[in-house]
Design a protein around this motif. Structure first.
Motif, PDB file in Angstrom:
ATOM      1  N   GLY A 338      32.590  12.104 -33.987  1.00 36.27           N
ATOM      2  CA  GLY A 338      33.880  12.477 -34.544  1.00 36.27           C
ATOM      3  C   GLY A 338      34.762  11.291 -34.858  1.00 36.27           C
ATOM      4  N   THR A 339      35.804  11.568 -35.641  1.00 37.97           N
ATOM      5  CA  THR A 339      36.856  10.593 -35.886  1.00 37.97           C
ATOM      6  C   THR A 339      37.765  10.578 -34.666  1.00 37.97           C
ATOM      7  OG1 THR A 339      36.825  10.968 -38.269  1.00 37.97           O
ATOM      8  CG2 THR A 339      38.834  10.013 -37.332  1.00 37.97           C
ATOM      9  N   PRO A 340      37.862   9.465 -33.961  1.00 31.74           N
ATOM     10  CA  PRO A 340      38.660   9.464 -32.730  1.00 31.74           C
ATOM     11  C   PRO A 340      40.149   9.308 -33.014  1.00 31.74           C
ATOM     12  CG  PRO A 340      37.661   7.318 -33.040  1.00 31.74           C
ATOM     13  CD  PRO A 340      37.172   8.186 -34.179  1.00 31.74           C
ATOM     14  N   LEU A 341      40.945  10.011 -32.252  1.00 35.35           N
ATOM     15  CA  LEU A 341      42.386   9.816 -32.229  1.00 35.35           C
ATOM     16  C   LEU A 341      42.734   9.656 -30.747  1.00 35.35           C
ATOM     17  CD1 LEU A 341      45.044   9.697 -33.801  1.00 35.35           C
ATOM     18  CD2 LEU A 341      45.250  12.171 -33.522  1.00 35.35           C
ATOM     19  N   VAL A 342      42.646   8.425 -30.276  1.00 35.19           N
ATOM     20  CA  VAL A 342      42.782   8.142 -28.851  1.00 35.19           C
ATOM     21  C   VAL A 342      44.266   8.065 -28.511  1.00 35.19           C
ATOM     22  CG1 VAL A 342      42.230   6.547 -26.984  1.00 35.19           C
ATOM     23  CG2 VAL A 342      40.580   6.944 -28.833  1.00 35.19           C
ATOM     24  N   ALA A 343      44.737   9.107 -27.791  1.00 34.32           N
ATOM     25  CA  ALA A 343      46.151   9.193 -27.444  1.00 34.32           C
ATOM     26  C   ALA A 343      46.333  10.301 -26.422  1.00 34.32           C
ATOM     27  CB  ALA A 343      46.997   9.481 -28.683  1.00 34.32           C
ATOM     28  N   ASP A 344      47.469  10.295 -25.767  1.00 33.36           N
ATOM     29  CA  ASP A 344      47.882  11.414 -24.942  1.00 33.36           C
ATOM     30  C   ASP A 344      47.979  12.655 -25.825  1.00 33.36           C
ATOM     31  OD1 ASP A 344      49.460  12.680 -22.587  1.00 33.36           O
ATOM     32  OD2 ASP A 344      50.834  12.825 -24.295  1.00 33.36           O
ATOM     33  N   ALA A 345      47.566  13.809 -25.304  1.00 33.25           N
ATOM     34  CA  ALA A 345      47.516  15.018 -26.123  1.00 33.25           C
ATOM     35  C   ALA A 345      48.887  15.378 -26.680  1.00 33.25           C
ATOM     36  CB  ALA A 345      46.954  16.178 -25.299  1.00 33.25           C
ATOM     37  N   ARG A 346      49.920  15.329 -25.847  1.00 35.23           N
ATOM     38  CA  ARG A 346      51.241  15.707 -26.333  1.00 35.23           C
ATOM     39  C   ARG A 346      51.759  14.713 -27.364  1.00 35.23           C
ATOM     40  NH1 ARG A 346      56.451  16.547 -22.452  1.00 35.23           N
ATOM     41  NH2 ARG A 346      56.906  14.394 -23.023  1.00 35.23           N
ATOM     42  N   SER A 347      51.618  13.427 -27.076  1.00 38.77           N
ATOM     43  CA  SER A 347      52.072  12.410 -28.018  1.00 38.77           C
ATOM     44  C   SER A 347      51.331  12.526 -29.342  1.00 38.77           C
ATOM     45  CB  SER A 347      51.872  11.011 -27.425  1.00 38.77           C
ATOM     46  OG  SER A 347      52.625  10.843 -26.245  1.00 38.77           O
ATOM     47  N   GLY A 348      50.014  12.680 -29.274  1.00 42.57           N
ATOM     48  CA  GLY A 348      49.212  12.765 -30.484  1.00 42.57           C
ATOM     49  C   GLY A 348      49.532  13.994 -31.318  1.00 42.57           C
ATOM     50  N   LEU A 349      49.720  15.135 -30.674  1.00 43.38           N
ATOM     51  CA  LEU A 349      50.043  16.359 -31.416  1.00 43.38           C
ATOM     52  C   LEU A 349      51.405  16.255 -32.088  1.00 43.38           C
ATOM     53  CD1 LEU A 349      48.723  19.041 -28.916  1.00 43.38           C
ATOM     54  CD2 LEU A 349      47.937  18.741 -31.278  1.00 43.38           C
ATOM     55  N   MET A 350      52.355  15.673 -31.383  1.00 42.59           N
ATOM     56  CA  MET A 350      53.687  15.520 -31.979  1.00 42.59           C
ATOM     57  C   MET A 350      53.639  14.599 -33.193  1.00 42.59           C
ATOM     58  SD  MET A 350      55.940  15.295 -28.449  1.00 42.59           S
ATOM     59  CE  MET A 350      57.509  15.006 -29.276  1.00 42.59           C
ATOM     60  N   GLU A 351      52.856  13.533 -33.100  1.00 43.44           N
ATOM     61  CA  GLU A 351      52.732  12.614 -34.234  1.00 43.44           C
ATOM     62  C   GLU A 351      52.023  13.281 -35.401  1.00 43.44           C
ATOM     63  OE1 GLU A 351      52.412   8.149 -32.605  1.00 43.44           O
ATOM     64  OE2 GLU A 351      50.967   9.505 -31.669  1.00 43.44           O
ATOM     65  N   LEU A 352      50.993  14.051 -35.125  1.00 42.72           N
ATOM     66  CA  LEU A 352      50.284  14.773 -36.189  1.00 42.72           C
ATOM     67  C   LEU A 352      51.201  15.775 -36.870  1.00 42.72           C
ATOM     68  CD1 LEU A 352      46.762  15.528 -34.647  1.00 42.72           C
ATOM     69  CD2 LEU A 352      47.232  14.144 -36.673  1.00 42.72           C
ATOM     70  N   THR A 353      51.946  16.530 -36.066  1.00 44.21           N
ATOM     71  CA  THR A 353      52.833  17.542 -36.641  1.00 44.21           C
ATOM     72  C   THR A 353      53.868  16.906 -37.565  1.00 44.21           C
ATOM     73  OG1 THR A 353      52.569  18.931 -34.676  1.00 44.21           O
ATOM     74  CG2 THR A 353      54.445  19.402 -36.098  1.00 44.21           C
ATOM     75  N   GLU A 354      54.474  15.828 -37.097  1.00 40.96           N
ATOM     76  CA  GLU A 354      55.480  15.149 -37.906  1.00 40.96           C
ATOM     77  C   GLU A 354      54.891  14.634 -39.214  1.00 40.96           C
ATOM     78  OE1 GLU A 354      58.676  11.411 -37.544  1.00 40.96           O
ATOM     79  OE2 GLU A 354      57.293  11.885 -35.894  1.00 40.96           O
ATOM     80  N   ALA A 355      53.718  14.026 -39.152  1.00 42.68           N
ATOM     81  CA  ALA A 355      53.098  13.466 -40.358  1.00 42.68           C
ATOM     82  C   ALA A 355      52.703  14.568 -41.336  1.00 42.68           C
ATOM     83  CB  ALA A 355      51.881  12.640 -39.970  1.00 42.68           C
ATOM     84  N   LEU A 356      52.170  15.668 -40.813  1.00 39.53           N
ATOM     85  CA  LEU A 356      51.741  16.754 -41.696  1.00 39.53           C
ATOM     86  C   LEU A 356      52.933  17.483 -42.302  1.00 39.53           C
ATOM     87  CD1 LEU A 356      48.802  18.065 -39.504  1.00 39.53           C
ATOM     88  CD2 LEU A 356      48.589  17.009 -41.768  1.00 39.53           C
ATOM     89  N   GLN A 357      54.033  17.592 -41.576  1.00 43.56           N
ATOM     90  CA  GLN A 357      55.219  18.243 -42.122  1.00 43.56           C
ATOM     91  C   GLN A 357      55.827  17.427 -43.258  1.00 43.56           C
ATOM     92  OE1 GLN A 357      57.533  18.865 -38.496  1.00 43.56           O
ATOM     93  NE2 GLN A 357      57.112  21.073 -38.576  1.00 43.56           N
ATOM     94  N   MET A 358      55.663  16.111 -43.190  1.00 46.53           N
ATOM     95  CA  MET A 358      56.154  15.264 -44.280  1.00 46.53           C
ATOM     96  C   MET A 358      55.451  15.617 -45.586  1.00 46.53           C
ATOM     97  SD  MET A 358      56.426  11.544 -42.415  1.00 46.53           S
ATOM     98  CE  MET A 358      56.712  10.736 -43.993  1.00 46.53           C
ATOM     99  N   HIS A 359      54.188  16.062 -45.468  1.00 50.37           N
ATOM    100  CA  HIS A 359      53.424  16.439 -46.658  1.00 50.37           C
ATOM    101  C   HIS A 359      53.510  17.936 -46.945  1.00 50.37           C
ATOM    102  CE1 HIS A 359      51.509  12.480 -46.987  1.00 50.37           C
ATOM    103  NE2 HIS A 359      51.325  12.507 -45.680  1.00 50.37           N
ATOM    104  N   GLY A 360      54.209  18.683 -46.078  1.00 44.09           N
ATOM    105  CA  GLY A 360      54.300  20.128 -46.263  1.00 44.09           C
ATOM    106  C   GLY A 360      52.955  20.824 -46.133  1.00 44.09           C
TER     107      GLY A 360
END
Length: 625
Positions: A338-360
């Motif tokens: 897999g493509t790794p996203l090495v991070a704390d689960a909460r931190s990583g999910l928050m970063e993903l959500t923010e980035a994806l919302q920028m793109h709608g």
């Protein structure tokens, strides 16, 4: 300045001054010590625990393995930020820790083990309970704990305790490395005095970190999600360890991506969250498993991808399926190529959500409608399993679960680990809160439930805590009922009698084993255990250990008994015999395969047929490279 104390006294005093901190919340790392005393620890740690009873609470156990289970239950309920220590004598007391240590390490749950050890100075050799090893003089039975511990040290000199204790705390509080930590303590060293620097006893706060994602990995993860047509989240135990449930709910709501859960991850979303589609894998729901078969991107969050989750490599069938793994441990982040996203689960999910919302970004309405309809259909199947058209008959196992489901609220915690119950619960249970569903399925250890319930209740005394056990599990380790009674720990035990190892009986039948050796019955003339059920009264056994017992013969009785037990302020057991002895559960059959190898050559028709079915499933397995 220095203080003269024994090694054991110094260790207890040191442990009482250790704290963790995460998100600005500080709490004690070692909340209490469990112990059973023998000649290997009674004069050392036993005396020290008396000396420092005002700063180190003590719990008296009945079995060394179960003491570890209690500590692990406490640690899980405390989100790995606090745990208990466990001390034993040398010999069998120490080796009884091994199973509990393996369970803790497999599940990444912290526990501190303090087994006594043979004399470091060897004034007499061998001593009582010493295992002699002719080729090495520095090995004891405690070395059995090395492969199941995340950190192991033998403290053979007083001054060696200082670095050993500090390393032990480091590992216990490391979200990647945590598990069982063992400090083997020779009995003579425990009682030896030393002049300790006062700094050793100063309060220490161990920060439990939340690392964020690498920007490059985050960008790759966002691209992978935005280009996927049928993404699926697999939520594992790391979601709970990180307290990332709210972050996951926000991610799922914002993107519309459905969320399936492993046994350890169930409850990551409430059962009624629109994106929750239930358990995944061999014991998963039809909804989750059908989506898994057609997913083009699997987003693992805090999961190890065990064979139950992947259906032994047969579940994710789409040829172009890819994996994106958000995990604090790089080892797990790289699984399934897999493509790794090495991070704390909460931190990583928050970063993903923010980035994806920028793109709608959001999945299509058609995809949402598809899994919503499938989820609704599965819920109707659950309702049918729970329904009892005849309330005055003996219940099936799903009806037992349904009766419990009907009386609990989000404050209740249910605990289970082995037998046929894990599969039924994974498919059927409706998790109402993040920590309601407590399944130990990394090691699936029979006997875990009752001591773990004690640990959970100690960590959350305001909660109703239920240990769900079958007769096979109960007979493995009922001893801590005495501890619950002694300390007034008001756990609830739901004891289900089906006269044997029902889950293994069903598995045996499916692989050509013909249920051999899985029933609790008298032996027949042909040497098989197919006679009448054994006249064992487990309810009477629980009562003899001091527990209040409520017997339920029918569905109606069961509902009343569960309600009475839930309201009880003392340890209470509800005993029920399920519908049939030879039926595993009556729940929906497995929605995905699990690899248990079948005899390649056999003369009995059942085994021949099972092998044909096995070969058919094996042919669908793939390696994700």
């Amino acid at each position: 300045m220095t203080t003269r104390l024994t090694v054991a006294q110094a260790l207890v005093r040191f442990l009482s001054a250790q704290y963790t901190e995460r998100d600005g919340v500080r709490q004690r790392l070692i909340g209490a010590t469990w112990g059973i005393f023998g000649h290997g620890n009674v004069a050392g740690l036993g005396q020290a625990l008396v000396e420092y009873a005002d700063v180190m609470p003590y719990h008296q156990g009945r079995n060394e393995q179960s003491m570890v289970h209690a500590a692990v239950g406490y640690a899980r309920q405390a989100n790995r930020l606090s745990t208990h220590a466990v001390t034993t004598s040398i010999g069998p007391g120490a080796t009884n820790l091994v199973t509990g240590a393996a369970l803790a390490t497999v599940n990444h749950l912290p526990v501190l083990l303090l087994p006594g050890d043979i004399f470091a100075t060897r004034p007499a050799d061998p001593v009582l309970q010493q295992l002699e090893v002719p080729y090495a003089g520095d090995i004891s039975v405690n070395d059995c704990l090395r492969p199941v511990s995340r950190y192991f040290d033998r403290v053979t000199r007083p001054e060696a305790l200082i670095p050993a204790a500090l390393q032990a705390m480091r590992v216990l509080t490391d979200p990647v490395e945590t598990g069982a930590v063992t400090l083997a303590l020779p009995q003579d060293v425990q009682a030896e005095a030393y002049d300790w620097p006062e700094e050793f006893f100063a309060e220490r706060t161990w920060a439990v970190r939340r690392p964020g994602a690498d920007p490059t990995e985050l960008a790759e993860a966002v691209t992978a999600i935005r280009t996927a047509q049928r993404p699926l989240v697999v939520a594992g135990g790391g979601v709970h360890h990180s307290r990332a449930e709210e972050a996951l709910a926000e991610f799922a709501s914002a993107t519309g991506i459905p969320v399936a859960s492993t046994q350890a991850g169930k409850g990551s979303l409430r059962h009624d969250h629109p994106q929750d589609i239930g358990g995944i894998g061999h014991t998963g729901t039809a909804t989750s498993d059908e989506l898994a078969r057609t997913a083009d991107l699997v987003i693992g969050v805090g999961t190890r991808y065990t064979d139950f989750t992947t259906a032994s490599g047969t579940l994710f069938q789409r040829p172009d399926v890819r994996f994106l793994n958000l995990n604090i441990a790089p080892y797990d982040g790289h699984k399934l190529a897999g493509t790794p996203l090495v991070a704390d689960a909460r931190s990583g999910l928050m970063e993903l959500t923010e980035a994806l919302q920028m793109h709608g970004h959001r999945v299509t309405d058609a995809y949402v409608a598809e899994y919503t309809e499938d989820k609704d259909a599965w819920e109707h199947r659950v309702d049918a399993c729970f329904e009892a058209l005849e309330p005055d008959v003996r219940p099936s196992q799903p009806q037992v679960i349904g009766a419990l489901d009907a009386i609990v609220d989000e404050s209740d915690v249910i605990i289970n680990a082995a037998g046929s119950l894990p599969g039924d619960l994974h498919k059927l249970w409706r998790a109402r809160s993040a920590d309601q569903y407590h399944l130990e399925y990394g090691y699936s250890c029979m006997g875990y439930e009752i001591p773990a319930a004690i640990g959970v209740k100690l960590a959350a005394p305001e909660r109703n805590v239920w240990a769900l056990v079958g007769d096979g599990t109960y007979l493995m380790m009922p001893t801590e009922i005495v501890t619950a009674v002694q300390e007034g720990i008001a756990i609830k035990v739901l004891l289900i009698q089906n006269h044997g190892y029902a889950s293994i009986g069903g598995l045996s039948e499916s692989v050509g084993g013909e249920r051999f050796g899985t029933a609790y019955r008298f032996q027949a003339d042909d040497g098989t255990y197919t006679g009448t059920p054994l006249p064992v009264d487990l309810a009477a056994n629980a009562a003899s250990l001091g527990m209040r017992v409520l017997r339920a013969k029918t569905v109606r009785d069961l509902r009343a008994a569960l309600a009475e037990a839930r309201a009880a302020g003392t340890p209470t057991c509800v005993y029920v015999e399920t519908e049939t002895a030879d039926t595993v559960s009556g729940a929906p059959e497995a929605q995905a395969w699990w690899d248990v190898p079948v005899a390649e050559t056999a003369t009995r028709p059942s085994a021949v047929k099972a092998r044909e079915e096995y070969d058919r499933h094996v042919s669908t397995r793939r390696r994700h490279l």
